[in-house]
Design a protein around this motif. Structure first.
Motif, mmCIF file in Angstrom:
data_model
loop_
_atom_site.group_PDB
_atom_site.id
_atom_site.type_symbol
_atom_site.label_atom_id
_atom_site.label_comp_id
_atom_site.label_asym_id
_atom_site.label_seq_id
_atom_site.Cartn_x
_atom_site.Cartn_y
_atom_site.Cartn_z
ATOM 1 N N LEU A 10 0.828 -1.205 0.000
ATOM 2 C CA LEU A 10 0.000 0.000 0.000
ATOM 3 C C LEU A 10 0.866 1.259 0.000
ATOM 4 O O LEU A 10 0.634 2.203 -0.779
ATOM 5 C CB LEU A 10 -0.912 -0.018 1.237
ATOM 6 N N LYS A 11 1.879 1.269 0.843
ATOM 7 C CA LYS A 11 2.748 2.441 0.944
ATOM 8 C C LYS A 11 3.576 2.649 -0.318
ATOM 9 O O LYS A 11 3.809 3.786 -0.751
ATOM 10 C CB LYS A 11 3.643 2.319 2.174
ATOM 11 N N ALA A 12 4.008 1.551 -0.934
ATOM 12 C CA ALA A 12 4.756 1.663 -2.186
ATOM 13 C C ALA A 12 3.868 2.228 -3.285
ATOM 14 O O ALA A 12 4.298 3.072 -4.087
ATOM 15 C CB ALA A 12 5.301 0.296 -2.584
ATOM 16 N N ALA A 13 2.630 1.788 -3.324
ATOM 17 C CA ALA A 13 1.692 2.291 -4.323
ATOM 18 C C ALA A 13 1.422 3.784 -4.110
ATOM 19 O O ALA A 13 1.290 4.547 -5.072
ATOM 20 C CB ALA A 13 0.387 1.499 -4.262
ATOM 21 N N ALA A 14 1.343 4.196 -2.853
ATOM 22 C CA ALA A 14 1.133 5.614 -2.548
ATOM 23 C C ALA A 14 2.302 6.455 -3.045
ATOM 24 O O ALA A 14 2.111 7.538 -3.623
ATOM 25 C CB ALA A 14 0.933 5.805 -1.045
ATOM 26 N N ARG A 15 3.509 5.978 -2.816
ATOM 27 C CA ARG A 15 4.691 6.711 -3.299
ATOM 28 C C ARG A 15 4.687 6.800 -4.825
ATOM 29 O O ARG A 15 5.045 7.827 -5.403
ATOM 30 C CB ARG A 15 5.961 6.038 -2.799
ATOM 31 N N ASP A 16 4.278 5.735 -5.484
ATOM 32 C CA ASP A 16 4.230 5.725 -6.945
ATOM 33 C C ASP A 16 3.235 6.769 -7.469
ATOM 34 O O ASP A 16 3.403 7.278 -8.587
ATOM 35 C CB ASP A 16 3.836 4.344 -7.465
ATOM 36 N N LEU A 17 2.218 7.097 -6.681
ATOM 37 C CA LEU A 17 1.210 8.085 -7.081
ATOM 38 C C LEU A 17 1.625 9.513 -6.731
ATOM 39 O O LEU A 17 0.893 10.455 -7.028
ATOM 40 C CB LEU A 17 -0.133 7.765 -6.425
ATOM 41 N N GLY A 18 2.790 9.670 -6.093
ATOM 42 C CA GLY A 18 3.283 11.005 -5.799
ATOM 43 C C GLY A 18 3.082 11.469 -4.377
ATOM 44 O O GLY A 18 3.398 12.624 -4.053
ATOM 45 N N PHE A 19 2.579 10.609 -3.509
ATOM 46 C CA PHE A 19 2.426 11.003 -2.114
ATOM 47 C C PHE A 19 3.785 10.983 -1.415
ATOM 48 O O PHE A 19 4.622 10.111 -1.664
ATOM 49 C CB PHE A 19 1.452 10.067 -1.394
ATOM 50 N N ALA A 20 3.993 11.952 -0.541
ATOM 51 C CA ALA A 20 5.258 12.037 0.185
ATOM 52 C C ALA A 20 5.345 10.994 1.285
ATOM 53 O O ALA A 20 6.439 10.556 1.643
ATOM 54 C CB ALA A 20 5.422 13.434 0.786
ATOM 55 N N ASP A 21 4.196 10.592 1.816
ATOM 56 C CA ASP A 21 4.219 9.622 2.908
ATOM 57 C C ASP A 21 2.846 8.979 3.020
ATOM 58 O O ASP A 21 1.819 9.555 2.613
ATOM 59 C CB ASP A 21 4.592 10.297 4.226
ATOM 60 N N CYS A 22 2.827 7.797 3.593
ATOM 61 C CA CYS A 22 1.590 7.049 3.831
ATOM 62 C C CYS A 22 1.767 6.286 5.132
ATOM 63 O O CYS A 22 2.741 5.548 5.299
ATOM 64 C CB CYS A 22 1.322 6.095 2.667
ATOM 65 N N ARG A 23 0.846 6.469 6.056
ATOM 66 C CA ARG A 23 0.899 5.779 7.343
ATOM 67 C C ARG A 23 -0.511 5.301 7.703
ATOM 68 O O ARG A 23 -1.507 5.770 7.135
ATOM 69 C CB ARG A 23 1.430 6.691 8.450
ATOM 70 N N ILE A 24 -0.569 4.426 8.688
ATOM 71 C CA ILE A 24 -1.831 3.767 9.036
ATOM 72 C C ILE A 24 -2.095 3.880 10.530
ATOM 73 O O ILE A 24 -1.166 3.811 11.341
ATOM 74 C CB ILE A 24 -1.779 2.276 8.628
ATOM 75 N N CYS A 25 -3.360 4.044 10.897
ATOM 76 C CA CYS A 25 -3.740 4.000 12.313
ATOM 77 C C CYS A 25 -5.110 3.352 12.443
ATOM 78 O O CYS A 25 -5.837 3.180 11.454
ATOM 79 C CB CYS A 25 -3.759 5.401 12.937
ATOM 80 N N ARG A 26 -5.454 2.984 13.655
ATOM 81 C CA ARG A 26 -6.797 2.481 13.921
ATOM 82 C C ARG A 26 -7.790 3.626 13.803
ATOM 83 O O ARG A 26 -7.518 4.756 14.207
ATOM 84 C CB ARG A 26 -6.876 1.877 15.325
ATOM 85 N N ALA A 27 -8.956 3.325 13.250
ATOM 86 C CA ALA A 27 -10.013 4.335 13.134
ATOM 87 C C ALA A 27 -11.108 4.136 14.169
ATOM 88 O O ALA A 27 -11.999 4.978 14.292
ATOM 89 C CB ALA A 27 -10.623 4.284 11.733
ATOM 90 N N ASP A 28 -11.020 3.042 14.913
ATOM 91 C CA ASP A 28 -12.119 2.680 15.817
ATOM 92 C C ASP A 28 -11.725 2.720 17.283
ATOM 93 O O ASP A 28 -12.394 2.134 18.130
ATOM 94 C CB ASP A 28 -12.651 1.292 15.463
ATOM 95 N N GLU A 29 -10.629 3.420 17.591
ATOM 96 C CA GLU A 29 -10.201 3.543 18.981
ATOM 97 C C GLU A 29 -10.609 4.899 19.557
ATOM 98 O O GLU A 29 -10.694 5.886 18.831
ATOM 99 C CB GLU A 29 -8.677 3.395 19.079
ATOM 100 N N PRO A 30 -10.838 4.950 20.869
ATOM 101 C CA PRO A 30 -11.150 6.243 21.499
ATOM 102 C C PRO A 30 -9.985 7.223 21.321
ATOM 103 O O PRO A 30 -8.818 6.818 21.286
ATOM 104 C CB PRO A 30 -11.330 5.880 22.983
ATOM 105 N N TRP A 31 -10.302 8.528 21.214
ATOM 106 C CA TRP A 31 -9.249 9.538 21.142
ATOM 107 C C TRP A 31 -9.753 10.844 21.749
ATOM 108 O O TRP A 31 -10.945 11.004 22.002
ATOM 109 C CB TRP A 31 -8.732 9.716 19.728
#
Length: 376
Positions: free
Chosen positions: A12-33
């Motif tokens: 996923l991150k390699a594909a993001a770089r190929d599209l011109g994104f400077a960075d790609c990171r992942i986090c949980r979307a279902d945790e309290p914050w």
């Protein structure tokens, strides 16, 4: 995402770089914050100003799952838009209008959304997981999510800061029902620095990590629908759309690179347009000049208000005849009021003469107040 030897996240991150994104990171979307509580405090204090949509969408902004209950992971993307020159130096060019770096070309929403959809499509095809794409157009708090994913941290100016890209980052998000391995959150590296707080021309930061939008030049020139409050007009200088001061002064920018992507979307004619040219734009010409630009969304009336404030700050009396006097007859009261203020700043004698002629026939209360109250 062709290399099956890599993990799904790495592909996923390699594909993001190929599209011109400077960075790609992942986090949980279902945790309290805590971001939802901070936003509620911001709204409770009225610091959102005229942006009523922040209050009406507050419940949906509290957490990503309030937007989409099935969201499990957030794929956060960053695109570098680092400028090729110092925006702070351009504040001294008072005959020119200063447009925030991000708005000097095509609308970044369109630029990023196209790439996000490509990446999301590839991911969905590979995994079969549902996805939703967001680029600052829905009630999703991208900056806290980006910090949680490790793209950077929210600096004292409340914007995202990266050790690799400084403060010049567009953000986008892909929410997915897929369970992905999260990255580590970034820690705060601001330390004792308060450069972004101290440089703010209107003291828009009541404390570190807190913003009062009602005092922010970006808010005042873009979102605020009425006359700009008198106390902020002189500090606005030549900023006609947004303000980059707190971003541009960030010491972490020394690690940022000029964005190669910027060459694809930035337009030279929007870098430092002349105030006299901007003041002469009728509605059709305004739409043509700013076609495809985020500036267009604010509309000619609001931008012309900003241009006249900048003209009033320019010290150029030569602009009175060509750019100020014609707008004393503008059909929009907000424009007439800004022209009154600009005339007072540039030519007090002519101001008194025009006041004697025009005030008796002025029907708008706010414009009348510009003629009768000593502007600041």
């Amino acid at each position: 995402m062709a290399d099956a030897a890599l993990s799904l996240e790495a592909r996923l991150k390699a594909a993001a770089r190929d599209l011109g994104f400077a960075d790609c990171r992942i986090c949980r979307a279902d945790e309290p914050w805590e971001a939802g509580a901070r936003l509620e405090e911001f709204v409770d204090h009225g610091r959102h100003g005229d942006m009523a949509w922040m209050e009406t969408t507050l419940e949906r902004r509290r957490a990503p799952t309030a937007m989409w209950t099935d969201a499990k992971s957030a794929i956060m993307l960053a695109m570098n838009y680092g400028p090729d020159s110092d925006p702070l130096a351009q504040l001294e060019l008072k005959a020119h209008g200063n447009i925030s770096v991000y708005a000097r070309g095509a609308d970044y929403h369109d630029l990023i959304k196209k790439k996000l959809k490509q990446l999301a499509g590839q991911f969905a095809q590979l995994t079969g997981a549902d996805v939703k794409v967001f680029v600052d157009t829905a009630p999703l708090m991208e900056k806290p999510l980006a910090a949680k994913a490790g793209l950077g941290w929210q600096g004292k100016h409340t914007n995202l800061v990266s050790r690799e890209h400084g403060s010049w980052l567009f953000l986008g998000a892909i929410l997915t029902a897929a369970e992905l391995e999260p990255d580590a959150a970034e820690t705060d590296h601001c330390g004792s620095c308060r450069a972004c707080l101290d440089i703010c021309p209107t003291n828009a930061f009541p404390a570190a990590y807190q913003l009062d939008a009602r005092r922010c030049i970006s808010y005042l020139t873009i979102e605020h629908a009425g006359p700009i409050p008198a106390e902020f007009r002189t500090p606005i200088g030549n900023r006609i759309y947004g303000c980059d001061d707190c971003l541009a002064i960030c010491p972490w920018n020394k690690f940022a690179q000029t964005a190669g992507e910027q060459k694809l979307w930035a337009r030279a004619e929007l870098k430092l347009p002349e105030l006299e040219d901007l003041a002469a734009l009728d509605d059709a010409a305004f739409r043509e000049v700013f076609a495809g630009s985020p500036v267009k969304r604010s509309g000619r009336t609001r931008i012309l208000r900003n241009v006249l404030v900048a003209i009033g700050n320019s010290g150029d009396t030569g602009l009175v005849a060509s750019s100020v006097l014609p707008h004393l007859d503008d059909e929009a009261a907000m424009v007439r009021g800004a022209a009154v203020w600009a005339l007072w700043r540039l030519d007090p004698k002519r101001f008194e003469a025009e006041k004697a002629k025009r005030l008796p026939d002025e029907q708008d209360e706010e414009v009348g107040a510009e003629w009768t109250l000593t502007p600041k």
